[in-house]
Design a protein around this motif. Structure first.
Motif: not given
Length: 252
Positions: A32-36, A27-28, A71-74
């Motif tokens: 960090l990657v998907a949100v920040s 979740l951390g 990192v988001p797939g799209p």
């Protein structure tokens, strides 16, 4: 409490702590990657493009790793379309998707498999293994159609519960194909979103979303029906193999 019971409770607490730490780590990392967005995908694209003829293979490897760290797939799929076009980009996206599924499955199995089995108990874990053997592949395929669920998080969970790597790879390939086409095609059409390819991508996205919502709703209703049937008064759960289960035959 006997020594055996104390040891069992301590072992159970250890499994819970281990799984909780693994979940907190994921979740951390997701935050960090998907949100920040601590990783600049544009820099990644420029670096990959600089590798020349090896760029498609390089992007498969790099994108697989980036997908495993949320990192988001799209975004990755769209980048594949921008760099390689709709045809080569689609195969690059699918290769990266399968790579991410393999990586996350192996990590999930390594980090959580033993603790998951320890919490379930040997009997339940064996029954779950039987279900996975019969239905694991289609569970992975179905998850890919469910909207709003992180594929990487789901793959970590599948790995922890023992879904074989081959099922993860094949299921990710089948289940991700529609979305891979959608986002890769949109990336390839970024300079002309009125092109037929962009319209086709939007149409496939709509169909995929409807199928995913329908499958999720149907699965939820099926789960509710089974839950109500199990809790209905007078319903006796089957407990095969229990020492209290036996046939009675009275003699004359």
């Amino acid at each position: 409490m006997t020594d055996t019971e104390g040891a069992s409770a301590a072992s159970r607490r250890g499994h819970i702590v281990r799984l909780a730490l693994f979940a907190a780590f994921l979740l951390g990392l997701f935050y960090l990657v998907a949100v920040s967005r601590v990783i600049d995908v544009e820099d990644v694209r420029r670096t990959v493009a600089a590798t020349g003829p090896l760029a498609p293979l390089t992007y498969v490897v790099v994108s697989a790793v980036l997908g495993a760290v949320f990192v988001p797939g799209p975004i990755l799929a769209a980048g594949s379309g921008v760099l390689f076009g709709p045809v080569v980009g689609l195969f690059v996206t699918l290769g990266a998707t399968v790579g991410t599924a393999i990586i996350t499955s192996l990590v999930g199995r390594r980090a959580g498999r033993r603790s998951a089995r320890g919490l379930l108990g040997a009997d339940r874990a064996d029954r779950l293994d039987g279900l996975i053997e019969r239905h694991g592949l289609w569970a992975v395929v179905g998850q890919r159609f469910v909207p709003g669920v992180s594929d990487a998080l789901a793959s970590y969970a599948f790995g922890a519960f023992g879904v074989p790597v081959w099922q993860m790879a094949v299921g990710a390939f089948i289940g991700s194909a529609p979305r891979a086409f959608v986002y890769t095609a949109l990336g390839a059409s970024i300079s002309d979103l009125s092109s037929p390819l962009a319209y086709a991508a939007v149409a496939v996205w709509c169909v995929t979303a409807v199928v995913g919502a329908f499958a999720t709703h149907r699965g939820y209703r099926h789960w509710r029906r089974r839950g109500r049937a199990g809790n209905r008064p007078g319903t006796v759960p089957t407990n095969e193999g229990s020492p209290n289960t036996h046939d009675t035959a009275e003699g004359p």
